[in-house]
Scaffold this motif. Structure first.
Motif, mmCIF file in Angstrom:
data_model
loop_
_atom_site.group_PDB
_atom_site.id
_atom_site.type_symbol
_atom_site.label_atom_id
_atom_site.label_comp_id
_atom_site.label_asym_id
_atom_site.label_seq_id
_atom_site.Cartn_x
_atom_site.Cartn_y
_atom_site.Cartn_z
ATOM 1 N N ASP A 19 0.808 -1.220 0.000
ATOM 2 C CA ASP A 19 0.000 0.000 0.000
ATOM 3 C C ASP A 19 0.837 1.265 0.000
ATOM 4 O O ASP A 19 0.360 2.332 -0.379
ATOM 5 C CB ASP A 19 -1.080 0.061 1.087
ATOM 6 C CG ASP A 19 -0.627 0.626 2.436
ATOM 7 O OD1 ASP A 19 0.580 0.626 2.745
ATOM 8 O OD2 ASP A 19 -1.517 1.063 3.191
ATOM 9 N N TRP A 57 -8.305 -8.676 11.175
ATOM 10 C CA TRP A 57 -7.085 -9.055 10.463
ATOM 11 C C TRP A 57 -5.939 -9.159 11.470
ATOM 12 O O TRP A 57 -5.120 -8.248 11.587
ATOM 13 C CB TRP A 57 -6.739 -8.017 9.392
ATOM 14 C CG TRP A 57 -7.710 -7.962 8.267
ATOM 15 C CD1 TRP A 57 -7.917 -8.917 7.304
ATOM 16 C CD2 TRP A 57 -8.611 -6.893 7.955
ATOM 17 N NE1 TRP A 57 -8.881 -8.507 6.426
ATOM 18 C CE2 TRP A 57 -9.330 -7.267 6.785
ATOM 19 C CE3 TRP A 57 -8.879 -5.647 8.537
ATOM 20 C CZ2 TRP A 57 -10.294 -6.463 6.220
ATOM 21 C CZ3 TRP A 57 -9.846 -4.834 7.965
ATOM 22 C CH2 TRP A 57 -10.547 -5.235 6.821
ATOM 23 N N ARG A 67 -2.413 -9.528 2.511
ATOM 24 C CA ARG A 67 -1.823 -8.322 1.925
ATOM 25 C C ARG A 67 -1.087 -8.628 0.619
ATOM 26 O O ARG A 67 -1.004 -7.777 -0.266
ATOM 27 C CB ARG A 67 -0.909 -7.633 2.937
ATOM 28 C CG ARG A 67 -1.685 -7.123 4.149
ATOM 29 C CD ARG A 67 -0.884 -6.195 5.010
ATOM 30 N NE ARG A 67 -0.676 -4.901 4.332
ATOM 31 C CZ ARG A 67 0.023 -3.907 4.862
ATOM 32 N NH1 ARG A 67 0.591 -4.044 6.063
ATOM 33 N NH2 ARG A 67 0.165 -2.776 4.210
ATOM 34 N N GLU A 70 -3.886 -8.681 -1.837
ATOM 35 C CA GLU A 70 -4.381 -7.317 -2.021
ATOM 36 C C GLU A 70 -3.456 -6.508 -2.921
ATOM 37 O O GLU A 70 -3.921 -5.771 -3.801
ATOM 38 C CB GLU A 70 -4.533 -6.622 -0.664
ATOM 39 C CG GLU A 70 -5.688 -7.139 0.173
ATOM 40 C CD GLU A 70 -5.797 -6.447 1.523
ATOM 41 O OE1 GLU A 70 -6.871 -6.532 2.138
ATOM 42 O OE2 GLU A 70 -4.804 -5.821 1.966
ATOM 43 N N CYS A 74 -4.198 -4.755 -6.477
ATOM 44 C CA CYS A 74 -3.974 -3.317 -6.597
ATOM 45 C C CYS A 74 -3.098 -2.996 -7.802
ATOM 46 O O CYS A 74 -3.431 -2.123 -8.619
ATOM 47 C CB CYS A 74 -3.322 -2.803 -5.316
ATOM 48 S SG CYS A 74 -2.688 -1.130 -5.395
ATOM 49 N N ARG A 202 -9.692 3.004 -6.864
ATOM 50 C CA ARG A 202 -10.030 1.581 -6.986
ATOM 51 C C ARG A 202 -8.862 0.703 -6.560
ATOM 52 O O ARG A 202 -9.052 -0.346 -5.936
ATOM 53 C CB ARG A 202 -10.449 1.246 -8.418
ATOM 54 C CG ARG A 202 -11.744 1.881 -8.850
ATOM 55 C CD ARG A 202 -12.383 1.136 -10.028
ATOM 56 N NE ARG A 202 -11.461 0.923 -11.131
ATOM 57 C CZ ARG A 202 -11.251 1.801 -12.103
ATOM 58 N NH1 ARG A 202 -11.876 2.975 -12.081
ATOM 59 N NH2 ARG A 202 -10.423 1.526 -13.100
ATOM 60 N N GLU A 205 -8.814 0.659 -2.873
ATOM 61 C CA GLU A 205 -9.912 -0.168 -2.366
ATOM 62 C C GLU A 205 -9.539 -1.649 -2.360
ATOM 63 O O GLU A 205 -10.035 -2.412 -1.523
ATOM 64 C CB GLU A 205 -11.158 0.031 -3.226
ATOM 65 C CG GLU A 205 -11.945 1.277 -2.927
ATOM 66 C CD GLU A 205 -13.262 1.298 -3.689
ATOM 67 O OE1 GLU A 205 -14.305 1.534 -3.056
ATOM 68 O OE2 GLU A 205 -13.242 1.076 -4.920
ATOM 69 N N GLN A 207 -6.936 -2.862 -1.380
ATOM 70 C CA GLN A 207 -6.172 -3.145 -0.163
ATOM 71 C C GLN A 207 -7.070 -2.879 1.057
ATOM 72 O O GLN A 207 -6.821 -2.010 1.894
ATOM 73 C CB GLN A 207 -4.898 -2.303 -0.153
ATOM 74 C CG GLN A 207 -4.068 -2.568 -1.410
ATOM 75 C CD GLN A 207 -2.599 -2.334 -1.228
ATOM 76 O OE1 GLN A 207 -2.006 -2.783 -0.256
ATOM 77 N NE2 GLN A 207 -1.997 -1.632 -2.161
ATOM 78 N N GLU A 208 -8.132 -3.668 1.121
ATOM 79 C CA GLU A 208 -9.182 -3.469 2.117
ATOM 80 C C GLU A 208 -8.669 -3.515 3.545
ATOM 81 O O GLU A 208 -9.153 -2.783 4.417
ATOM 82 C CB GLU A 208 -10.273 -4.535 1.930
ATOM 83 C CG GLU A 208 -11.436 -4.396 2.887
ATOM 84 C CD GLU A 208 -12.406 -5.556 2.816
ATOM 85 O OE1 GLU A 208 -13.368 -5.562 3.596
ATOM 86 O OE2 GLU A 208 -12.191 -6.467 1.984
ATOM 87 N N SER A 209 -7.694 -4.368 3.829
ATOM 88 C CA SER A 209 -7.209 -4.504 5.205
ATOM 89 C C SER A 209 -6.548 -3.237 5.716
ATOM 90 O O SER A 209 -6.349 -3.079 6.917
ATOM 91 C CB SER A 209 -6.215 -5.669 5.304
ATOM 92 O OG SER A 209 -4.995 -5.365 4.636
ATOM 93 N N GLY A 212 -9.948 0.507 5.204
ATOM 94 C CA GLY A 212 -11.292 0.552 5.766
ATOM 95 C C GLY A 212 -11.505 1.660 6.789
ATOM 96 O O GLY A 212 -12.412 2.492 6.653
#
Length: 242
Positions: A19, A57, A67, A70, A74, A202, A205, A207-209, A212
């Motif tokens: 991220d 998580w 991750r 994710e 991404c 997007r 997004e 990488q939801e963990s 959020g």
């Protein structure tokens, strides 16, 4: 409309955690891909300690797997197809042998032959030891190659905006204020909008963990605004350490 972005040629993007890359330069990388430029991303750790919600998580091997997936999703959204994991321990980069880390990144750079290297500055942005270590590795790895090293930077305007929603000191890993740079000190200042900002949103997004709680704090529209600025300063202009 997105401000005109410079053509950075072949890009090597070197970061500490999943991220970091999309938060710091997702728009720049996606724009380079659209230009037909080669973009290679390097991530030092799998981010196994970086939980935004430890009940949902828990830190550890399972989070590393989450991750990993994710980040793959991404980067696919951004169009970045070349990625390298260094697999160093999250939170332990400062203890990694510098010679080994520099040699590994140098080997990647020798194959990629980047025109531009995007990474953290010596302050790591938040003084995170992993960020600081990665900055040093990336800078040393391409020294003397002619690659233009660009350090992620923060502007006073961005800090002022973020401060409406959270205290910047909450993300600092040391008892120091964020290092900021005015527009005059920057070599790159992208202000994303339109479809490029949509693409970055997007990608984040995916990488939801990680995102959020931030979307909850900011709301979608303001979180989108927080993603819009991508600023860098030239390492060549950095003052010598005292």
């Amino acid at each position: 409309m997105t401000t005109a972005l410079p053509d950075l040629g072949t890009i090597l993007s070197v970061w500490a955690h999943p991220d970091d890359e999309s938060w710091c330069c997702g728009g720049i990388m996606a724009d380079a891909v659209r230009r037909g430029r080669r973009v290679v991303c390097v991530t030092a750790t799998r981010g196994e300690l970086g939980s935004s919600d430890e009940a949902k998580w828990p830190p550890g091997a399972a989070l590393a797997e989450i991750r990993t997936r994710e980040l793959e999703a991404c980067l696919a959204i951004l169009g970045v197809t070349e990625h390298v994991w260094l697999d160093y321990p999250d939170g332990g980069c400062a203890e990694v042998g510098e010679e080994d880390a520099v040699a590994r990144i140098r080997a990647i750079a020798e194959e990629v032959r980047p025109d531009t290297v995007l990474t953290f500055g010596p302050d790591g942005g938040t003084y995170h030891p992993d960020h600081i270590a990665v900055s040093g590795w990336a800078t040393a790895a391409v020294a003397g190659t002619g690659a233009a090293v660009q350090y992620r930077s923060t502007t006073p305007e961005w800090i002022a905006f973020m401060s409406q929603f959270m205290d910047p000191s909450q993300v600092m890993m040391a008892d120091k204020p964020p290092v900021v740079h005015t527009a005059e000190a920057l070599s790159i200042r992208a202000l994303l909008d339109g479809d490029l900002l949509d693409l970055k949103y997007r990608a984040m997004e995916a990488q939801e963990s990680q995102i959020g709680p931030l979307i909850t704090i900011f709301g979608p529209d303001n979180y989108r605004r927080a993603l819009a600025e991508e600023a860098f300063r030239a390492a060549a202009d950095e003052p010598a350490p005292q």
